[in-house]
Enzyme design. Structure first.
Site, PDB file in Angstrom:
ATOM      1  CE  LYS A  90       8.851  -2.621  -2.804  1.00  0.00           C
ATOM      2  NZ  LYS A  90       8.452  -4.271  -4.188  1.00  0.00           N
ATOM      3  CB  VAL A  91       3.922   0.573   3.829  1.00  0.00           C
ATOM      4  CG1 VAL A  91       2.325   0.185   5.022  1.00  0.00           C
ATOM      5  CG2 VAL A  91       4.907   0.949   4.210  1.00  0.00           C
ATOM      6  CB  ILE A 112      -0.944   0.365   1.235  1.00  0.00           C
ATOM      7  CG1 ILE A 112      -0.139  -0.051   2.583  1.00  0.00           C
ATOM      8  CG2 ILE A 112      -1.612  -1.343   1.210  1.00  0.00           C
ATOM      9  CD1 ILE A 112      -1.046  -0.078   3.503  1.00  0.00           C
ATOM     10  N   GLY A 113       2.310   0.942  -0.259  1.00  0.00           N
ATOM     11  CA  GLY A 113       2.975   2.275   0.069  1.00  0.00           C
ATOM     12  C   GLY A 113       4.519   2.159   0.654  1.00  0.00           C
ATOM     13  CG  ASP A 120      10.524  12.149   6.045  1.00  0.00           C
ATOM     14  OD1 ASP A 120      10.887  13.643   5.723  1.00  0.00           O
ATOM     15  OD2 ASP A 120      10.774  10.896   5.737  1.00  0.00           O
ATOM     16  CB  SER A 144      13.048   3.631   5.061  1.00  0.00           C
ATOM     17  OG  SER A 144      11.375   3.541   5.083  1.00  0.00           O
TER      18      SER A 144
END
Length: 989
Positions: free
Chosen positions: A691-692, A684-685, A809, A689
């Site tokens: 993947k989600v 989903i993203g 961030d 850093s």
């Protein structure tokens, strides 16, 4: 509309025989303003002249209007230029209203004007240069508006101007040197504007009549010019909150009329100059937060000072005894230096001392007995020194005391009886000393007490039952003492208590009955005492309890199953006399350390039994069941599940060891189940850093799994340190509990694979929703709520975490939205981890932020701190207000911050606000826009703290004018409060 105008015309025509011309002009003024408070109700057409109207003053002989004062009348609308039709008008005061729009060159038609006050309004746009054509103007006050652009150089043409205040606006450029041509000028106030970095104009030395020079927070650089030594009439000099360098000039001690010198928060260095004996009028001197060295000159302390602030420097030596002779001294703040010796023995005897803070020095000796001789001492802050001896009895009579902080010294002896019961004290901190004796029952008189910290002393005896009468008590810490006896039963009445720490004493008895009264309790630490009896089932009703430590006692009986109802970050029941089975939720290997040392507890956890019947039959059935399940997994599921669903893991050689999983909250899912969803179709993203993935679990719960990028095989030299860094980082994140921060459920770190499991946010990120196809669906109330929620989350990280956490961030894609569009900050701290494990990447988010959000100082410092987060959050605010991306090809070489500033300067606020937003919220949006611009100040020290940003956003919604920091709340150059974070710890209370 035509009918109304006709009626108005006929009305004016009919009444013209009674109301004079000035009155008719004022009637037109009234028509152009909104008057919700009916302040202008007396402006009627039944009078012959307006001289008796509210706010109107007339010449006694001609009965013509010469002054209009409508300040603080809640008026709204554009500036009423019909006032300029009044031929004898010399003064206009519309301060503290809601006068909006912009000023035009028509203001120059007020030719006889001597005083113009439009302060504290909502005026925007540039300041018209035509104001300089008002040849008779003496007073010009435009402070606390939203003026932008530059100060017109034509202002140097003023012929009679005595006072000009442009403070608290959005002015850019530099302070024009032409202002030095106004020979009549007495007051020059242009502080708190985001000017470009520039020097103090040397031409200001020509202002021979100047008595007040206020250039605070103007982005000034370089040294203080020598030419200012000619300002011999100066009484107030304020250069605070800038970037001035060099030393404090010696000629400053020649300004014999000076009453106040404000130089705090600069980069001044060197020693304090000699010659202070010449400044007999000096009442306030503040040179705190610089780089000053040397000693405090005796001449400085011999003056009749009211306030002396030299904190956060590098001063050494002793505090001269002569400071005690100042008859008006009410404020003395010297914290964060290297001062030594004893405090003057007569300090407080001759002056109404209110605030004394000498924390973080090397002072020694006794506390002077006369500190509260005048009965006005409110703050006594002596933490982290080497003070010794006993507390003077006189302090027990100081009823004015509100904050007492004596932590980390060498005090001994008993605390005076009366000292425990001071009626106004709300913070009482005696930790890390050698105090002895008992806590007096007179503590019941301290009915305002919120925080009581007396840990790490030698107190003994019983805790008095009167502690239970302190209805405002939030935190009570008394660990590492020698208290005996039971925990007072009255303490269960403390419904506001959030922290109770009584570990490492000799308390006995059981937990008092009725602990369900601790409705707000977040931490309960009773470790290492002699407490006994059962753990009451009522402990499961403490819904906000996060930390529970009852280890090292004699608690017996079963562990209440109700513990499963709590969301604990820490549970420790080890080394007691508990027996029976573990609650199923905690019967896992990861919780073993929480229960060890209880011989009767499931055979001291040998098999982590899940049930009470430990007979051979049950064991045999359990073995058969386990064998059957294992056979099914190996023979059936293993082939299909492992081959098809873990093919990608085999290719990447990422073997996840379940023993590496660590939970931070009560979870109702298996770690194995998480691995099943790490497939491309669940992504989903993604970012620099990793993947989600979205995981919809068998229990119906949905979580988000972030898989951090694998480390390079070529360089494993720092494997151990990187692993330790990850563990330390995740340990901190796992303990965080805040409604506006995404919760970290659990994590895994095997060295080759790092997984973070978060709660799932169904509405995705703010960035996707704001800049995607549904961007227009976010109305202003929703956007405002998102800004406030995110600000509260960041404020928690900066100010309430120990140690403070810098996000590194902050951006709209890292602000996630739940089902009700409530905002939660995500990915805090991970950037630091990623920096450690991905040395080869060049992504901006891995370095220290994302493109368009990076604070300008990063380019030359390569360091980030909380001010970097505040800048990035300011960009998020600008995104919410404008609906635009932080970087857009339409901006050319500019980013969003520069585009907003330029557009405001050239076209006004209407061209900045997102056209999709409802115009009825324009005033509130403008205030939030102002907050965003303050957060994105090019100079870090000009940015408010996140705690202050939260307050400003709340004020914006309540219809108040937002203030950037404590100094802005009363924007007078004579008003100053300490601005110090002290690492978010020293000045916490």
């Amino acid at each position: 509309m035509f009918f109304k105008l006709s009626v108005l015309f006929l009305s004016l025509l009919f009444t013209s025989h009674s109301l004079n011309q000035d009155g008719l002009f004022l009637q037109r003024v009234k028509l152009g303003l909104s008057d919700p408070a009916h302040s202008l109700s007396s402006w009627n057409d039944r009078d012959e002249t307006p001289c008796n109207w509210y706010g109107i003053t007339c010449d006694s002989s001609t009965h013509r209007v010469n002054s209009v004062n409508l300040s603080s009348s809640e008026l709204m609308g554009p500036f009423p230029y019909f006032l300029c039709r009044l031929p004898l008008l010399t003064s206009i005061n519309l301060g503290n209203n809601s006068i909006n729009s912009s000023l035009t060159d028509d203001i120059a038609t007020c030719q006889n004007l001597e005083s113009l006050d439009l302060s504290d309004n909502l005026l925007v746009g540039s300041i018209p240069a035509s104001l300089s054509e008002l040849r008779n103007l003496k007073q010009l006050n435009l402070e606390s508006n939203n003026f932008s652009g530059v100060i017109p150089a034509k202002f140097g043409l003023f012929q009679k101007l005595e006072s000009i205040s442009l403070a608290g606006n959005l002015l850019t450029g530099s302070i024009p040197s032409e202002l030095g041509n106004i020979s009549t000028l007495q007051h020059l106030l242009v502080g708190y504007n985001p000017f470009a970095p520039s020097r103090i104009p040397s031409q200001f030395g020509n202002l021979s009549n100047l008595v007040e020079l206020w250039l605070a927070n103007c982005n000034l650089v370089g040294p203080i010019p020598e030419s200012l030594s000619k300002l011999t009439r100066l009484t107030n000099l304020d250069f605070s909150l800038n970037r001035l360098t060099g030393s404090i000039p010696s000629w400053l001690t020649g300004l014999k009329s000076i009453e106040q010198i404000e130089l705090y928060n600069n980069s001044l260095s060197g020693r304090l100059p000699l010659g202070f004996s010449n400044l007999t009028m000096l009442r306030r001197f503040d040179a705190s937060t610089n780089q000053l060295t040397g000693t405090i000159p005796t001449q400085l302390t011999q003056l009749e000072l009211e306030s002396l602030n030299l904190f956060e420097n590098r001063l050494v030596g002793t505090l001269p005894e002569s400071i005690a002779n100042s008859p008006n001294l009410y404020e003395l703040k010297l914290f964060n230096n290297e001062l030594t010796g004893e405090l003057p023995s007569q300090l407080g005897l001759n002056s109404p001392l209110k605030w004394l803070d000498v924390s973080y020095n090397k002072f020694s000796g006794n506390i002077p007995g006369n500190l509260c001789a005048k009965g006005e001492l409110e703050d006594l802050i002596l933490i982290y020194n080497s003070f010794s001896g006993t507390l003077p009895e006189s302090l027990g009579k100081c009823d004015s005391l509100g904050r007492v902080r004596l932590r980390n010294n060498r005090f001994t002896g008993a605390v005076p009886e009366e000292f425990w019961g001071l009626p106004q004290v709300y913070l009482f901190e005696l930790e890390e000393n050698s105090f002895s004796g008992k806590v007096s029952s007179r503590i019941a008189s301290a009915y305002n007490l919120s925080v009581l910290k007396i840990s790490k002393n030698k107190f003994s005896g019983n805790l008095p039952m009167e502690i239970g009468f302190l209805g405002k008590l939030i935190e009570f810490s008394a660990s590492d003492n020698m208290f005996t006896g039971p925990i007072p039963g009255s303490m269960v009445n403390l419904s506001t208590l959030s922290m109770l720490v009584l570990g490492d004493n000799e308390l006995s008895g059981g937990l008092p009955g009725g602990i369900q009264g601790w409705k707000s309790l977040n931490e309960l630490n009773l470790a290492n005492n002699k407490l006994s009896g059962p753990i009451p089932d009522e402990i499961g009703s403490l819904q906000v309890l996060n930390y529970l430590d009852l280890s090292g006692n004699y608690f017996s009986g079963k562990i209440p199953k109700q513990l499963e109802d709590l969301n604990l970050n820490l549970l420790n029941l080890s080394n007691n006399m508990l027996s029976g089975a573990l609650p199923p939720l905690y019967a896992k290997e990861m919780y073993r350390s929480s229960f060890v040392g209880n011989p009767g507890l499931c055979g001291d956890l040998k098999d982590l039994c899940l049930q009470e019947d430990d007979s051979k039959k049950q064991s045999y059935l359990w073995i058969l069941r386990s064998t059957f399940i294992l056979a099914v997994v190996v023979l059936v599921v293993g082939v299909v599940w492992f081959y098809f669903k873990y093919q990608d893991f085999k290719k990447e050689k990422e073997v996840v060891t379940i023993s590496k999983w660590r939970s931070f909250h009560k979870i109702g899912f298996s770690e194995f189940e998480i691995l099943d969803f790490l497939r491309e179709d669940n992504v989903i993203g993604s970012g620099a850093s990793g993947k989600v993935y979205k995981a919809v679990l068998s229990n119906g719960e949905t979580v988000a799994v972030k898989k951090l990028g694998g480390e390079s095989k070529k360089d494993n030299t720092n494997d151990s340190s990187e692993k330790d860094e990850f563990e330390a980082e995740v340990e901190t994140l796992g303990r965080i509990r805040h409604k506006n921060i995404v919760r970290l459920w659990c994590c895994c770190n095997t060295g080759d694979c790092k997984l973070l499991v978060y709660e799932y946010m169904p509405n995705g990120s703010l960035g996707d929703l704001l800049h995607g196809s549904k961007g227009g669906s976010l109305d202003w109330p929703t956007r405002y709520r998102i800004a406030l929620d995110a600000a509260e989350g960041l404020s928690y990280l900066h100010h309430d975490c120990v140690p403070p956490i810098v996000h590194r961030d902050v951006k709209s894609n890292n602000i996630l939205l739940d089902s009700e569009f409530g905002a939660r900050v995500a990915d805090f701290g991970v950037a630091k981890v990623v920096q450690g494990v991905n040395k080869g990447t060049e992504s901006m988010s891995v370095i220290a932020g994302s493109c368009g959000y990076i604070a300008p100082e990063y380019a030359y410092t390569l360091r980030v701190n909380e001010k970097s987060d505040i800048y990035s959050f300011g960009v998020v605010i600008l995104e919410l207000v404008t609906g635009r991306l932080p970087v857009d090809p339409e901006f050319g070489e500019k980013d969003l911050v520069k585009w907003v500033c330029t557009t405001l300067d050239q076209n006004g606020v209407d061209h900045v606000i997102d056209p999709e937003l409802d115009s009825r919220y324009k005033d509130e949006i403008s205030k939030v826009l102002d907050i965003g611009l303050r957060c994105t100040s090019s100079f870090p020290i000009g940015r408010p703290s996140m705690r202050r940003v939260v307050k400003m956003l709340q004020e914006a919604s309540m219809g108040q004018k937002p203030t950037a920091n404590k100094n802005d709340e009363k924007p007078s150059p004579y008003y100053h409060e300490e601005v110090s974070d002290q690492g978010s710890l020293v000045q916490e209370f």
